[in-house]
Design a protein around this motif. Structure first.
Motif, PDB file in Angstrom:
ATOM      1  N   PRO A   1       7.991 -19.366  -6.791  1.00 22.95           N
ATOM      2  CA  PRO A   1       7.728 -17.612  -7.024  1.00 22.95           C
ATOM      3  C   PRO A   1       7.771 -16.997  -8.231  1.00 22.95           C
ATOM      4  O   PRO A   1       6.859 -16.672  -7.861  1.00 22.95           O
ATOM      5  N   PHE A   2       7.282 -18.302  -9.397  1.00 21.90           N
ATOM      6  CA  PHE A   2       6.654 -17.824 -10.056  1.00 21.90           C
ATOM      7  C   PHE A   2       4.665 -17.695  -9.882  1.00 21.90           C
ATOM      8  O   PHE A   2       4.392 -16.397 -10.345  1.00 21.90           O
ATOM      9  N   LEU A   3       4.575 -18.811  -9.785  1.00 19.43           N
ATOM     10  CA  LEU A   3       3.215 -18.885  -9.013  1.00 19.43           C
ATOM     11  C   LEU A   3       2.377 -17.492  -8.113  1.00 19.43           C
ATOM     12  O   LEU A   3       1.487 -16.935  -8.316  1.00 19.43           O
ATOM     13  N   LEU A   4       3.482 -17.745  -6.883  1.00 22.49           N
ATOM     14  CA  LEU A   4       3.492 -15.899  -6.203  1.00 22.49           C
ATOM     15  C   LEU A   4       3.114 -14.809  -6.959  1.00 22.49           C
ATOM     16  O   LEU A   4       2.489 -13.753  -5.999  1.00 22.49           O
ATOM     17  N   SER A   5       3.640 -14.576  -7.535  1.00 26.43           N
ATOM     18  CA  SER A   5       3.074 -13.775  -8.257  1.00 26.43           C
ATOM     19  C   SER A   5       1.573 -13.109  -9.032  1.00 26.43           C
ATOM     20  O   SER A   5       1.315 -11.899  -8.800  1.00 26.43           O
ATOM     21  N   PHE A   6       1.330 -13.853  -8.721  1.00 25.51           N
ATOM     22  CA  PHE A   6      -0.277 -13.820  -9.199  1.00 25.51           C
ATOM     23  C   PHE A   6      -1.195 -12.996  -8.661  1.00 25.51           C
ATOM     24  O   PHE A   6      -1.318 -11.773  -8.910  1.00 25.51           O
ATOM     25  N   GLY A   7      -1.029 -13.034  -7.491  1.00 22.05           N
ATOM     26  CA  GLY A   7      -1.278 -12.200  -6.436  1.00 22.05           C
ATOM     27  C   GLY A   7      -0.775 -10.636  -6.585  1.00 22.05           C
ATOM     28  O   GLY A   7      -1.482  -9.621  -5.995  1.00 22.05           O
ATOM     29  N   LEU A   8       0.080 -10.363  -6.806  1.00 22.62           N
ATOM     30  CA  LEU A   8       0.863  -8.968  -7.086  1.00 22.62           C
ATOM     31  C   LEU A   8       0.359  -8.722  -8.010  1.00 22.62           C
ATOM     32  O   LEU A   8      -0.267  -7.280  -8.210  1.00 22.62           O
ATOM     33  N   MET A   9       0.243  -8.846  -8.896  1.00 23.40           N
ATOM     34  CA  MET A   9      -0.736  -8.640 -10.412  1.00 23.40           C
ATOM     35  C   MET A   9      -2.094  -8.708  -9.627  1.00 23.40           C
ATOM     36  O   MET A   9      -2.417  -7.040 -10.406  1.00 23.40           O
ATOM     37  N   LEU A  10      -2.832  -8.939  -9.763  1.00 25.70           N
ATOM     38  CA  LEU A  10      -3.835  -8.367  -9.223  1.00 25.70           C
ATOM     39  C   LEU A  10      -4.118  -7.326  -8.078  1.00 25.70           C
ATOM     40  O   LEU A  10      -4.935  -6.139  -8.259  1.00 25.70           O
ATOM     41  N   PHE A  11      -3.355  -6.546  -6.981  1.00 29.55           N
ATOM     42  CA  PHE A  11      -3.293  -5.076  -6.723  1.00 29.55           C
ATOM     43  C   PHE A  11      -2.401  -4.219  -7.224  1.00 29.55           C
ATOM     44  O   PHE A  11      -3.362  -3.325  -7.117  1.00 29.55           O
ATOM     45  N   ALA A  12      -1.985  -4.917  -7.983  1.00 27.84           N
ATOM     46  CA  ALA A  12      -1.362  -3.351  -9.308  1.00 27.84           C
ATOM     47  C   ALA A  12      -2.256  -2.574  -9.747  1.00 27.84           C
ATOM     48  O   ALA A  12      -2.770  -1.969 -10.211  1.00 27.84           O
ATOM     49  N   VAL A  13      -3.376  -4.211  -9.971  1.00 24.38           N
ATOM     50  CA  VAL A  13      -4.439  -3.773 -11.278  1.00 24.38           C
ATOM     51  C   VAL A  13      -5.567  -3.036 -10.853  1.00 24.38           C
ATOM     52  O   VAL A  13      -5.344  -1.945 -11.922  1.00 24.38           O
ATOM     53  N   TRP A  14      -5.709  -3.196  -9.787  1.00 21.67           N
ATOM     54  CA  TRP A  14      -6.494  -2.774  -8.796  1.00 21.67           C
ATOM     55  C   TRP A  14      -6.228  -1.298  -8.595  1.00 21.67           C
ATOM     56  O   TRP A  14      -6.861  -0.470  -8.685  1.00 21.67           O
ATOM     57  N   LEU A  15      -4.512  -0.930  -7.761  1.00 24.41           N
ATOM     58  CA  LEU A  15      -4.167   0.152  -8.000  1.00 24.41           C
ATOM     59  C   LEU A  15      -4.326   0.876  -8.713  1.00 24.41           C
ATOM     60  O   LEU A  15      -4.597   2.025  -8.613  1.00 24.41           O
ATOM     61  N   ARG A  16      -3.822   0.394 -10.072  1.00 21.62           N
ATOM     62  CA  ARG A  16      -3.863   1.533 -11.573  1.00 21.62           C
ATOM     63  C   ARG A  16      -4.775   1.620 -11.784  1.00 21.62           C
ATOM     64  O   ARG A  16      -4.916   2.731 -12.369  1.00 21.62           O
ATOM     65  N   ARG A  17      -6.075   1.284 -11.182  1.00 25.66           N
ATOM     66  CA  ARG A  17      -7.380   1.649 -11.672  1.00 25.66           C
ATOM     67  C   ARG A  17      -8.076   2.970 -11.657  1.00 25.66           C
ATOM     68  O   ARG A  17      -8.617   3.987 -12.213  1.00 25.66           O
ATOM     69  N   GLY A  18      -7.281   3.130 -10.503  1.00 30.96           N
ATOM     70  CA  GLY A  18      -7.617   4.935  -9.917  1.00 30.96           C
ATOM     71  C   GLY A  18      -7.043   5.477  -9.994  1.00 30.96           C
ATOM     72  O   GLY A  18      -6.806   6.665  -9.546  1.00 30.96           O
ATOM     73  N   LEU A  19      -6.018   5.575 -10.711  1.00 36.95           N
ATOM     74  CA  LEU A  19      -4.666   6.499 -11.124  1.00 36.95           C
ATOM     75  C   LEU A  19      -5.201   7.582 -12.088  1.00 36.95           C
ATOM     76  O   LEU A  19      -5.715   7.240 -12.997  1.00 36.95           O
ATOM     77  N   LYS A  20      -5.524   8.363 -11.456  1.00 38.07           N
ATOM     78  CA  LYS A  20      -5.465   9.696 -13.033  1.00 38.07           C
ATOM     79  C   LYS A  20      -3.966   9.653 -13.455  1.00 38.07           C
ATOM     80  O   LYS A  20      -3.205   9.530 -13.672  1.00 38.07           O
ATOM     81  N   GLU A  21      -4.521  10.672 -14.386  1.00 36.19           N
ATOM     82  CA  GLU A  21      -2.929  11.055 -15.811  1.00 36.19           C
ATOM     83  C   GLU A  21      -2.644  11.540 -15.493  1.00 36.19           C
ATOM     84  O   GLU A  21      -2.349  11.976 -14.378  1.00 36.19           O
ATOM     85  N   SER A  22      -1.224  11.611 -15.435  1.00 31.17           N
ATOM     86  CA  SER A  22       0.062  12.730 -15.292  1.00 31.17           C
ATOM     87  C   SER A  22      -0.571  14.117 -15.596  1.00 31.17           C
ATOM     88  O   SER A  22      -0.795  14.567 -16.691  1.00 31.17           O
ATOM     89  N   PRO A  23       0.228  14.820 -14.919  1.00 31.16           N
ATOM     90  CA  PRO A  23      -0.752  15.895 -14.824  1.00 31.16           C
ATOM     91  C   PRO A  23       0.343  16.961 -16.309  1.00 31.16           C
ATOM     92  O   PRO A  23      -0.366  17.606 -16.810  1.00 31.16           O
ATOM     93  N   VAL A  24       1.167  16.661 -16.292  1.00 33.58           N
ATOM     94  CA  VAL A  24       2.399  17.387 -17.482  1.00 33.58           C
ATOM     95  C   VAL A  24       1.319  17.008 -18.927  1.00 33.58           C
ATOM     96  O   VAL A  24       1.486  17.468 -19.649  1.00 33.58           O
ATOM     97  N   PHE A  25       1.375  15.388 -18.982  1.00 34.80           N
ATOM     98  CA  PHE A  25       0.690  15.506 -20.485  1.00 34.80           C
ATOM     99  C   PHE A  25      -0.458  15.951 -20.420  1.00 34.80           C
ATOM    100  O   PHE A  25      -1.390  16.333 -22.025  1.00 34.80           O
TER     101      PHE A  25
END
Length: 483
Positions: A202-226
């Motif tokens: 289970p710990f080793l399988l989390s690596f693939g999920l981390m890669l996808f999450a990093v890719w997703l957040r690279r294109g995320l825009k800043e909070s409009p409230v900030f």
């Protein structure tokens, strides 16, 4: 043309498309899912196998207490991460922090999966486990707070509770994934296979999920409230000294203009901006923080008991199959996909306080009956008790917590205060709770201390909800706290 949504307050001029909102929602859900999957993987491992792998030279009861204590140290690291990343998020923006936290959590969790055991390197094994647990906690200390702030600040005001509840669905998804993985391992592997190599998967399988999450957040825009905060200039928040300078300069300029009879082009705009800044930094802080801490306390304590301690307690003390508690968490998490958004919708319709009060009272009333069911030893009763405890006392309260705590704080210190309230509540309730419960049940030989702890945790949340202002619909750009 894409549909657009505004930030959560009517006056907002920073706009985001529905695609931006969707990306923010998925990012918040996925990051929180990953955080809770990592922590639930660890907590289940601590309850089921770590006492045998990393603490084999002690009695089963002492081994369980040691494994739970190792689980708890991560919450100390979370507090440090909340301070460090929370301040960064309030000053430099939410997006940057969320990118860093996901990297740190994912790397730490993956490395736990390749740790040598006590049988391989002796006492160094549990030491390395604690080090990685600390690193994991340091990143996680701001992850859920950042996701909560980002979603609340993105969400349309009328659906803020529902959209913010996606953070809670992230926790539910992570819990479900971790519990599901452990349920599969317990069902298909022998005891020898589980202890030798199965626990690593289970710990080793989390690596693939981390890669996808990093890719997703690279294109995320800043909070409009900030971006709309009156104290943010060129993407960076002004320091207190800089804010004080603006207030003093505006005040001096206004006085001089009154004396000479001249005016600037937009004197009212400058005065308004100065008064908004002054309201944000002059307000006496503390009340909103302690209210949020109380709201967090009950949910965090209940979570530690239901999702961590009871899994080990049932496996160790009751005559049921070893997969029963993990199966119950899986079924309870599946039901949570209905519970969490339903509570979010109820909070949007009836207000945060009313739903908080109802859930807190229901948890208090159900505590002893739930533990009676669990202690009966019947597989069906254990399942029912765990599912009820998880959905009423943990997931329902967490759905409300996600939006209410964000609304309680002003935008200038929202990230820091929210992260600290969550993590201090976690240390006081979740990290200490399982160890205390293990000790009390060992001393008394009974289940009643667990029910009593559920009552005490929920009473604190009940009182905090009674003392809190109603925050539904609050303008999240405001710098000052709601209380």
């Amino acid at each position: 043309m894409k549909d657009s949504v505004t930030a959560a307050q009517p006056s907002s001029t920073a706009r985001r498309t529905t695609s931006d909102l969707t990306r923010a929602a998925v990012s918040g859900w996925l990051g929180t899912a990953m955080e809770f999957m990592d922590f639930q993987l660890y907590s289940l491992a601590a309850a089921i196998v770590f006492n045998k792998i990393f603490f084999p030279d002690v009695s089963p009861a002492i081994g369980l207490i040691a494994a739970m204590a190792t689980y708890g140290v991560g919450y100390v690291a979370r507090l440090a991460g909340a301070v460090y990343f929370g301040r960064m998020g309030d000053r430099l923006g939410r997006k940057k922090v969320l990118y860093l936290t996901i990297l740190l959590m994912g790397a730490s969790t993956t490395l736990i999966g390749v740790l040598p055991t006590y049988a391989m390197i002796g006492i160094l094994a549990p030491i390395l486990l604690v080090v990685l647990r600390l690193a994991q906690g340091f990143g996680a200390g701001a992850e859920i707070a950042g996701a909560t702030v980002m979603l609340a600040e993105y969400a349309p005001v009328r659906r803020r509770g529902l959209i913010s509840s996606l953070v809670s669905l992230g926790t539910n998804s992570g819990t479900l994934a971790a519990s599901g993985l452990w349920a599969i391992l317990l069902a298909v592997l022998t005891e020898e296979q589980l202890l030798s190599w199965g626990w690593r998967l289970p710990f080793l399988l989390s690596f693939g999920l981390m890669l996808f999450a990093v890719w997703l957040r690279r294109g995320l825009k800043e909070s409009p409230v900030f971006e709309e905060r009156p104290d943010v200039v060129n993407g960076v928040a002004m320091t207190r000294g800089e804010v004080e300078s603006v207030i003093s300069r505006t005040s001096a300029q206004t006085s001089a203009e009154k004396g000479t009879g001249t005016t600037t082009e937009n004197p009212r705009d400058e005065e308004h901006h100065s008064s908004v800044l002054e309201a944000g930094i002059r307000q006496r802080k503390g009340k909103a923080f302690f209210l949020a801490l109380g709201l967090r306390f009950g949910q965090a304590g209940n979570s530690g008991l239901v999702q961590t301690f009871l899994v080990g307690y049932i496996a160790t003390n009751l005559s049921v199959g070893r997969s029963v508690p993990t199966d119950a968490i899986v079924y309870g998490s599946l039901l949570g996909f209905v519970t969490v958004p339903a509570v979010g919708l109820l909070g949007d319709r009836y207000g945060r306080r009313a739903v908080y009060l109802a859930l807190s009272v229901l948890t208090i009333v159900a505590a002893f009956p739930v533990m009676l069911l669990i202690s009966s030893g019947s597989t069906a009763a254990v399942m029912l008790g765990m599912i009820l405890g998880l959905n009423i006392g943990v997931l329902g309260l967490f759905s409300l917590e996600s939006v209410t705590m964000a609304e309680l704080f002003g935008s200038r210190t929202r990230f820091t205060q929210l992260a600290l309230a969550k993590e201090i509540g976690g240390i006081l309730a979740t990290a200490i709770g399982p160890v205390l419960a293990a000790t009390l049940t060992a001393v008394t030989g009974s289940w009643w201390p667990i029910a009593a702890m559920l009552v005490v945790y929920s009473l604190v949340t009940l009182v905090s909800a009674l003392l809190s202002p109603e925050t539904r619909g609050r303008d999240l750009v405001r710098l000052e706290d709601a209380a």
